[in-house]
Design an enzyme around this catalytic site. Structure first.
Site, PDB file in Angstrom:
ATOM      1  N   ASP A 229      28.598  59.128  30.681  1.00 24.03           N
ATOM      2  CA  ASP A 229      28.867  59.950  29.512  1.00 24.03           C
ATOM      3  C   ASP A 229      30.357  59.920  29.163  1.00 24.03           C
ATOM      4  O   ASP A 229      31.211  59.907  30.047  1.00 24.03           O
ATOM      5  CB  ASP A 229      28.432  61.386  29.808  1.00 24.03           C
ATOM      6  CG  ASP A 229      28.649  62.323  28.644  1.00 24.03           C
ATOM      7  OD1 ASP A 229      27.985  62.131  27.613  1.00 24.03           O
ATOM      8  OD2 ASP A 229      29.478  63.245  28.770  1.00 24.03           O
ATOM      9  N   GLU A 266      28.783  55.090  27.373  1.00 26.28           N
ATOM     10  CA  GLU A 266      28.851  55.652  26.030  1.00 26.28           C
ATOM     11  C   GLU A 266      30.296  55.538  25.545  1.00 26.28           C
ATOM     12  O   GLU A 266      31.155  56.329  25.936  1.00 26.28           O
ATOM     13  CB  GLU A 266      28.411  57.119  26.040  1.00 26.28           C
ATOM     14  CG  GLU A 266      28.462  57.760  24.656  1.00 26.28           C
ATOM     15  CD  GLU A 266      28.398  59.266  24.694  1.00 26.28           C
ATOM     16  OE1 GLU A 266      27.819  59.860  23.759  1.00 26.28           O
ATOM     17  OE2 GLU A 266      28.930  59.880  25.657  1.00 26.28           O
TER      18      GLU A 266
END
Length: 516
Positions: A229, A266
């Site tokens: 993330d 990401e």
């Protein structure tokens, strides 16, 4: 007792759009480089114990659904303890959120998934923790605390010019990054918001903590990889080279433990910004694919996505041949695809055709296979999965009052299974087509140079000398074009696309795949 089943009109309309296909190859698993990953938000997936919240045991019970769909792996949104429903602010990196179950439950899930040849990837949130994490609780006690440097602290007078920062980035609309804990003159840095203080990766102890956490999930629990993330924000935006170096170091440490580990990052930005992350994160989410797909429909321009995707693949390929293009048409942060396509069932089914006939390793967000609806705020993009009509649905979660995931708007899976042209059966068919035809899964992407109507998206996929031509009509009007010489075999047809005597006829929102 008589039960009235309400089926949305959009699903009833789908019965008039036929699909036919011919496949000659055997079913194959191309994960990770070209396989299919299914994203699950456990909170909303399946409630096995009746408390209204989805759980790990519920996912274990429904692994066959993932297998039947044709996916090769599952990516779980955060599963670690957290004070938030979404769990992107972790309080314990080596535990399972108690609402979801136990570590033993998760180990059992992995064991059962592996029996079905399904890999398991978990969200790893290391850019920040929760303010309730023990590290932060210690860190804020004072400048001499041993955990102080686990986070980024600064005196108010040294950061005065940054306190009211107004810059909005692509992946955060937060306008304040420095936060006052409410005691003293020191502020801490939290890129996303005050409840998520950023870890200080200049501190070698922090980096070692993260590597130990990775080792725990790989060795003791047995996961197959991590979704990383906010990978762009390990260090601030003005230190991109430090970000790149960290991820190379992280990858090196993880491959010591598991040589075939899967890492997907990401990094939400332009390809020039994304590309330098490839040495550390061999798989990266392709946000351009998502947005350009929607733009192509909005502008009814078939060239946009093909040219964008070709450019990205060529650009990344010039840097390394060891990368995985993680494509997607929707996820937990974006409005549901059916909402983005104005709830048009023909467009929706064609959009998954496009995703599955393009290069990459596609991701499918849970519920897309039954045409779930959802829009901002994020909670309503993450609503409960509809397994059966409400009266029969013992596993439907109730943690949120759904706005979109209701029987009147979405036809449950149990009903769709019995409808040959339902969204679910369409997803199954196009995924099987991809998994049984190597040109669609593994082939190169080549542009079709001949003049064609602008409404058509046309491209070649080629693998080991086998060459397919893929055509999608993005308009609601019939289009025609001549097939290239010797392309006489129809591999797949959706919405009555046809090939006859070298002439292709493509009704509105149809798809054709042909070969020599």
């Amino acid at each position: 007792m008589k039960i009235n089943i309400i089926i949305p009109i959009s699903l009833l309309l789908m019965t008039i759009f036929s699909c036919t296909s011919e496949t000659s190859n055997s079913l194959e698993n191309h994960w990770p480089h070209a396989g299919i990953t299914y994203e699950i938000f456990i909170q909303s997936f399946y409630d096995s114990d009746g408390d209204g919240i989805g759980d790990i045991a519920g996912v274990t019970k429904k692994l066959e659904h993932v297998k039947e769909l044709g996916a090769n792996a599952i990516w779980f949104m955060p599963i670690m303890p957290s004070p938030s429903y979404h769990k992107y602010d972790v309080t314990d990196y080596k535990e399972i959120h108690p609402d979801y179950g136990t570590l033993d439950d998760f180990k059992k899930l992995i064991k059962e998934a592996h029996k079905k040849d399904i890999k398991i990837v978990i969200d790893m949130i290391i850019n920040h923790t929760s303010t309730e994490h023990p590290w932060f609780q210690e860190s804020q006690k004072g400048r001499d605390n041993p955990y102080r440097d686990y986070y980024v602290w600064a005196q108010k007078d040294t950061i005065a010019e940054f306190l009211n920062k107004k810059t909005i980035t692509l992946d955060s609309d937060n306008i304040r990054q420095w936060h006052d804990p409410g005691h003293g003159d020191d502020f801490y840095y939290g890129f996303f918001y005050g409840g998520m203080p950023d870890l200080n990766f200049d501190n070698p102890k922090v980096r070692q903590e993260i590597y130990d956490i990775g080792k725990f999930w790989l060795e003791e629990v047995g996961v197959d990889g991590f979704r990383l993330d906010a990978a762009k924000h390990i260090f601030p935006d003005d230190r991109p080279e430090d970000n790149h170096e960290f991820w190379k170091e992280f990858r090196a440490e993880m491959t010591k433990i598991k040589p075939d580990i899967y890492l997907v990052g990401e990094v939400y930005d332009m390809q020039e910004v994304v590309a330098p992350y490839l040495p550390g994160l061999p798989a990266l989410f392709n946000f351009d694919f998502h947005y350009t797909l929607l733009e192509a429909y909005e502008k009814v321009n078939g060239k946009l996505l093909v040219e964008k995707q070709k450019g990205i693949l060529d650009f990344y390929g010039s840097i390394t041949d060891d990368f995985i293009d993680a494509t997607f048409s929707s996820n937990h942060d974006q409005p549901r695809l059916l909402n983005s396509l104005n709830q048009n069932p023909k467009k929706y089914k064609q959009a998954i055709n496009i995703l599955m006939t393009m290069p990459g390793a596609p991701y499918i967000y849970y519920g897309e296979e039954i045409g779930m609806l959802g829009d901002k705020p994020d909670e309503h993009i993450r609503e409960p999965f509809l397994w059966d009509i409400k009266a029969n649905d013992k596993g439907r979660t109730t943690w949120i009052e759904p706005k979109y995931a209701i029987d009147e708007m979405v036809t449950p899976l149990a009903i769709q299974k019995s409808m040959s042209t339902s969204y679910f059966n369409h997803y199954k068919e196009i995924i099987k087509l991809r998994n049984t035809n190597k040109p669609l899964a593994l082939g190169s992407l080549d542009l079709f140079d001949n003049d064609v109507p602008s409404e058509l998206m046309v491209y070649y996929r080629e693998h080991d000398g086998e060459r397919f031509l893929v055509i999608h009509n993005l308009s609601d009007q019939e289009q025609k074009m001549e097939a290239p010489e010797e392309f006489e075999n129809m591999i797949y047809s959706y919405a009555s696309g046809s090939l006859e005597n070298g002439q292709m006829r493509l009704p509105g929102y149809s798809t054709l795949i042909i070969s020599k």
